[in-house]
Design a protein around this motif. Structure first.
Motif, PDB file in Angstrom:
ATOM      1  N   ARG A  60       0.846  -1.196   0.000  1.00 29.50           N
ATOM      2  CA  ARG A  60       0.000   0.000   0.000  1.00 29.50           C
ATOM      3  C   ARG A  60       0.877   1.239   0.000  1.00 29.50           C
ATOM      4  O   ARG A  60       1.938   1.266   0.609  1.00 29.50           O
ATOM      5  CB  ARG A  60      -0.897   0.043   1.245  1.00 29.50           C
ATOM      6  CG  ARG A  60      -1.863  -1.121   1.340  1.00 29.50           C
ATOM      7  CD  ARG A  60      -3.012  -0.937   0.377  1.00 29.50           C
ATOM      8  NE  ARG A  60      -4.014  -1.959   0.536  1.00 29.50           N
ATOM      9  CZ  ARG A  60      -4.224  -2.923  -0.340  1.00 29.50           C
ATOM     10  NH1 ARG A  60      -3.503  -3.007  -1.417  1.00 29.50           N
ATOM     11  NH2 ARG A  60      -5.171  -3.808  -0.145  1.00 29.50           N
ATOM     12  N   TYR A  61       0.402   2.278  -0.684  1.00 28.78           N
ATOM     13  CA  TYR A  61       1.106   3.553  -0.780  1.00 28.78           C
ATOM     14  C   TYR A  61       0.240   4.633  -0.160  1.00 28.78           C
ATOM     15  O   TYR A  61      -0.983   4.574  -0.224  1.00 28.78           O
ATOM     16  CB  TYR A  61       1.369   3.893  -2.253  1.00 28.78           C
ATOM     17  CG  TYR A  61       2.289   2.919  -2.933  1.00 28.78           C
ATOM     18  CD1 TYR A  61       3.654   3.110  -2.921  1.00 28.78           C
ATOM     19  CD2 TYR A  61       1.784   1.797  -3.576  1.00 28.78           C
ATOM     20  CE1 TYR A  61       4.519   2.214  -3.529  1.00 28.78           C
ATOM     21  CE2 TYR A  61       2.635   0.891  -4.182  1.00 28.78           C
ATOM     22  CZ  TYR A  61       3.995   1.103  -4.157  1.00 28.78           C
ATOM     23  OH  TYR A  61       4.837   0.210  -4.749  1.00 28.78           O
ATOM     24  N   PHE A  62       0.882   5.641   0.410  1.00 26.59           N
ATOM     25  CA  PHE A  62       0.148   6.742   1.031  1.00 26.59           C
ATOM     26  C   PHE A  62      -0.343   7.708  -0.047  1.00 26.59           C
ATOM     27  O   PHE A  62       0.431   8.154  -0.901  1.00 26.59           O
ATOM     28  CB  PHE A  62       1.008   7.473   2.056  1.00 26.59           C
ATOM     29  CG  PHE A  62       1.312   6.630   3.254  1.00 26.59           C
ATOM     30  CD1 PHE A  62       0.319   6.362   4.186  1.00 26.59           C
ATOM     31  CD2 PHE A  62       2.559   6.088   3.441  1.00 26.59           C
ATOM     32  CE1 PHE A  62       0.590   5.559   5.300  1.00 26.59           C
ATOM     33  CE2 PHE A  62       2.842   5.289   4.535  1.00 26.59           C
ATOM     34  CZ  PHE A  62       1.857   5.031   5.467  1.00 26.59           C
ATOM     35  N   LEU A  63      -1.624   8.024   0.011  1.00 31.97           N
ATOM     36  CA  LEU A  63      -2.251   8.911  -0.973  1.00 31.97           C
ATOM     37  C   LEU A  63      -1.562  10.263  -1.018  1.00 31.97           C
ATOM     38  O   LEU A  63      -1.331  10.816  -2.100  1.00 31.97           O
ATOM     39  CB  LEU A  63      -3.744   9.061  -0.671  1.00 31.97           C
ATOM     40  CG  LEU A  63      -4.554   9.913  -1.630  1.00 31.97           C
ATOM     41  CD1 LEU A  63      -4.482   9.347  -3.055  1.00 31.97           C
ATOM     42  CD2 LEU A  63      -6.000   9.991  -1.178  1.00 31.97           C
ATOM     43  N   ALA A  64      -1.202  10.814   0.127  1.00 34.35           N
ATOM     44  CA  ALA A  64      -0.546  12.124   0.171  1.00 34.35           C
ATOM     45  C   ALA A  64       0.780  12.105  -0.604  1.00 34.35           C
ATOM     46  O   ALA A  64       1.114  13.050  -1.311  1.00 34.35           O
ATOM     47  CB  ALA A  64      -0.305  12.558   1.607  1.00 34.35           C
ATOM     48  N   ASP A  65       1.531  10.997  -0.484  1.00 30.30           N
ATOM     49  CA  ASP A  65       2.803  10.875  -1.198  1.00 30.30           C
ATOM     50  C   ASP A  65       2.587  10.769  -2.710  1.00 30.30           C
ATOM     51  O   ASP A  65       3.339  11.345  -3.498  1.00 30.30           O
ATOM     52  CB  ASP A  65       3.589   9.660  -0.715  1.00 30.30           C
ATOM     53  CG  ASP A  65       4.060   9.800   0.719  1.00 30.30           C
ATOM     54  OD1 ASP A  65       4.129  10.947   1.209  1.00 30.30           O
ATOM     55  OD2 ASP A  65       4.365   8.769   1.346  1.00 30.30           O
ATOM     56  N   ILE A  66       1.543  10.048  -3.103  1.00 30.95           N
ATOM     57  CA  ILE A  66       1.226   9.920  -4.530  1.00 30.95           C
ATOM     58  C   ILE A  66       0.875  11.280  -5.109  1.00 30.95           C
ATOM     59  O   ILE A  66       1.381  11.678  -6.153  1.00 30.95           O
ATOM     60  CB  ILE A  66       0.057   8.931  -4.757  1.00 30.95           C
ATOM     61  CG1 ILE A  66       0.448   7.522  -4.318  1.00 30.95           C
ATOM     62  CG2 ILE A  66      -0.381   8.940  -6.214  1.00 30.95           C
ATOM     63  CD1 ILE A  66      -0.715   6.543  -4.268  1.00 30.95           C
ATOM     64  N   LEU A  67       0.018  12.018  -4.399  1.00 31.69           N
ATOM     65  CA  LEU A  67      -0.418  13.324  -4.889  1.00 31.69           C
ATOM     66  C   LEU A  67       0.719  14.342  -4.903  1.00 31.69           C
ATOM     67  O   LEU A  67       0.789  15.169  -5.809  1.00 31.69           O
ATOM     68  CB  LEU A  67      -1.595  13.830  -4.056  1.00 31.69           C
ATOM     69  CG  LEU A  67      -2.872  12.979  -4.131  1.00 31.69           C
ATOM     70  CD1 LEU A  67      -3.910  13.507  -3.184  1.00 31.69           C
ATOM     71  CD2 LEU A  67      -3.395  12.895  -5.554  1.00 31.69           C
TER      72      LEU A  67
END
Length: 70
Positions: A60-67
């Motif tokens: 799983r990846y953190f949404l904030a990091d993706i954005l």
């Protein structure tokens, strides 16, 4: 057979808006970023990808990091 579309749920977006960490799958990461899943995996294995969580076979990846990467 219909292709499934990975999406961020309204609940996840509300959590993100409130500053809470939201972890999403590689499929969602791929849909948001436009990067191929193989490229995402290769960056993770080389150690130059974004922060992730791994539990068993699930990543799983953190949404904030993706954005913030966009």
């Amino acid at each position: 057979m219909k292709a499934s579309v990975a999406v961020v749920t309204p609940e996840q977006m509300e959590m993100h808006r409130l500053g809470l960490p939201v972890a999403v799958s590689e499929k969602v990461y791929e849909a948001i970023s436009g990067k191929s899943r193989k490229r995402i995996q290769n960056k993770r294995l080389k150690g130059d990808g974004i922060q992730y969580l791994k539990s068993g076979r699930s990543v799983r990846y953190f949404l904030a990091d993706i954005l913030s990467e966009l």
